[in-house]
Design a protein around this motif. Structure first.
Motif, PDB file in Angstrom:
ATOM      1  N   ALA A 115      16.444 -34.572  21.574  1.00 14.28           N
ATOM      2  CA  ALA A 115      15.168 -35.015  20.654  1.00 14.28           C
ATOM      3  C   ALA A 115      14.920 -33.220  19.919  1.00 14.28           C
ATOM      4  O   ALA A 115      14.619 -33.078  19.341  1.00 14.28           O
ATOM      5  N   ASN A 147      18.821 -23.751  19.674  1.00 12.07           N
ATOM      6  CA  ASN A 147      17.867 -25.177  19.142  1.00 12.07           C
ATOM      7  C   ASN A 147      17.815 -24.304  17.579  1.00 12.07           C
ATOM      8  O   ASN A 147      16.760 -24.940  17.099  1.00 12.07           O
ATOM      9  N   LEU A 149       6.906 -30.631  16.533  1.00 13.51           N
ATOM     10  CA  LEU A 149       8.234 -30.002  16.378  1.00 13.51           C
ATOM     11  C   LEU A 149       8.460 -30.116  17.871  1.00 13.51           C
ATOM     12  O   LEU A 149       7.643 -29.463  18.695  1.00 13.51           O
ATOM     13  N   PRO A 150      10.433 -30.086  17.966  1.00 11.06           N
ATOM     14  CA  PRO A 150      10.815 -29.896  19.378  1.00 11.06           C
ATOM     15  C   PRO A 150       9.851 -28.878  19.800  1.00 11.06           C
ATOM     16  O   PRO A 150       9.917 -28.880  21.486  1.00 11.06           O
ATOM     17  N   PRO A 186      17.348 -40.734  21.320  1.00  7.83           N
ATOM     18  CA  PRO A 186      16.175 -39.510  21.683  1.00  7.83           C
ATOM     19  C   PRO A 186      14.933 -40.035  20.973  1.00  7.83           C
ATOM     20  O   PRO A 186      13.577 -39.864  20.977  1.00  7.83           O
ATOM     21  N   GLU A 187      14.820 -41.638  20.019  1.00  7.66           N
ATOM     22  CA  GLU A 187      13.690 -42.035  19.561  1.00  7.66           C
ATOM     23  C   GLU A 187      12.094 -42.212  20.841  1.00  7.66           C
ATOM     24  O   GLU A 187      11.099 -41.801  20.436  1.00  7.66           O
ATOM     25  N   LEU A 246       6.835 -36.928  20.425  1.00 12.32           N
ATOM     26  CA  LEU A 246       5.816 -35.500  19.348  1.00 12.32           C
ATOM     27  C   LEU A 246       4.885 -35.574  18.259  1.00 12.32           C
ATOM     28  O   LEU A 246       4.101 -35.099  18.185  1.00 12.32           O
ATOM     29  N   GLN A 247       5.560 -37.140  17.798  1.00  9.95           N
ATOM     30  CA  GLN A 247       4.429 -37.402  16.567  1.00  9.95           C
ATOM     31  C   GLN A 247       3.221 -37.607  17.752  1.00  9.95           C
ATOM     32  O   GLN A 247       2.317 -36.927  17.281  1.00  9.95           O
ATOM     33  N   GLU A 268       1.714 -35.162  15.726  1.00 10.63           N
ATOM     34  CA  GLU A 268       2.527 -34.407  14.796  1.00 10.63           C
ATOM     35  C   GLU A 268       3.704 -33.154  14.968  1.00 10.63           C
ATOM     36  O   GLU A 268       3.832 -32.303  14.650  1.00 10.63           O
ATOM     37  N   LEU A 288      10.915 -38.596  20.089  1.00 12.16           N
ATOM     38  CA  LEU A 288      11.049 -38.309  19.008  1.00 12.16           C
ATOM     39  C   LEU A 288       9.305 -38.977  19.091  1.00 12.16           C
ATOM     40  O   LEU A 288       8.201 -38.174  17.818  1.00 12.16           O
ATOM     41  N   LYS A 289       9.374 -40.140  19.116  1.00 13.03           N
ATOM     42  CA  LYS A 289       7.831 -41.167  18.781  1.00 13.03           C
ATOM     43  C   LYS A 289       6.612 -40.243  19.707  1.00 13.03           C
ATOM     44  O   LYS A 289       5.713 -39.951  19.257  1.00 13.03           O
TER      45      LYS A 289
END
Ligand code: MG
Length: 246
Positions: A198, A12, A178-179, A164-165, A171-172, A176, A168-169
């Motif tokens: 993600a 990654n 990052l992976p 992945p959505e 993580l937010q 906020e 990703l949500k």
């Protein structure tokens, strides 16, 4: 163990972890609800006269209802289900799930969550479920753990797992992030695929009938046979995320 974490960083393009949150799937990770999902899907399809493969609803875990129904329709009838059919079939499946669901939690889930909080990491929930009573149920079984601000449900996403959505949500909602600032705990192949997509380090807990190999093929970096085993290994994993570098 160390090599597995370094391998994730290399793949990654990250130098090191900066762990802030642990993202949990719900069904099969926190709640022992998968046997009831499987049984209610099977019975609903039997009632509709539609054939299904042994164990296939464990493989579909994480998909939205319509997507699962369309797969069965395509195989049996070579077409997608109509809106009416989806509504009828999903309503019946939901009704049966209500009858069969024990409401039991997965042994060790509470202990894993407690340890995550003790380490000052934020627990985040990412589920494809859209039950209206979700938060009160979670509050009852896992008090002071999740808030609406740290939960992603069916209502928050356009594309469900394996997209992945949802993660990703997550993580937010974790702040906020990052992976490389989170890890994911999942039990299902499509959930693992979504989390890996993600870019998040993904740990599988195999609480169902599928083989470990299926979870590894989906992309899980580590596979544990229970939440209790994960709890035993978690201190070492979290400690290593603080020291390994690529
Ligand atoms: Mg699950």
């Amino acid at each position: 163990m160390k090599e597995i974490l370094i391998d994730y960083l290399n793949r990654n393009n990250q130098n090191k972890f900066d762990l802030k949150a642990v993202i949990f799937d719900m069904d099969g990770v926190l709640y022992d609800s998968m046997p009831a999902h499987d049984r209610s899907w099977q019975q609903t399809m039997d009632e509709e006269g539609l054939t299904h493969e042994p164990g296939e609803f464990y493989l579909h875990e994480g998909r939205i209802g319509k997507a699962t129904i369309d797969i069965i329709f395509q195989r049996n009838l070579q077409r997608d289900a109509t809106e009416e059919e989806v509504e009828r079939i999903y309503a019946r499946k939901t009704e049966l799930f209500g009858l069969y669901n024990s409401g039991d939690t997965i042994p060790g889930a509470r202990e894993v969550l407690d340890y995550v909080k003790e380490m000052n990491l934020t627990p985040v929930l990412v589920t494809g479920s859209g039950q209206p009573s979700l938060l009160s149920r979670l509050d009852h079984h896992f008090p002071d753990t999740f808030t609406p601000g740290t939960m992603v449900t069916a209502f928050d996403v356009v594309n469900g797992k394996p997209d992945p959505e949802p993660f990703l949500k997550g993580l937010q909602k974790g702040g906020e992030l990052l992976p490389h600032q989170a890890i994911v705990i999942e039990n299902a192949p499509l959930g693992i695929e979504a989390a890996v997509g993600a870019g998040i380090f993904t740990i599988a807990v195999n609480t169902g009938p599928l083989s470990d190999a299926i979870l590894r093929e989906a992309g899980a970096s580590l596979v544990f046979s229970s939440m209790n085993h994960l709890r035993e290994a978690l201190p070492a994993i979290i400690r290593l995320t603080g020291v390994v570098t690529a």
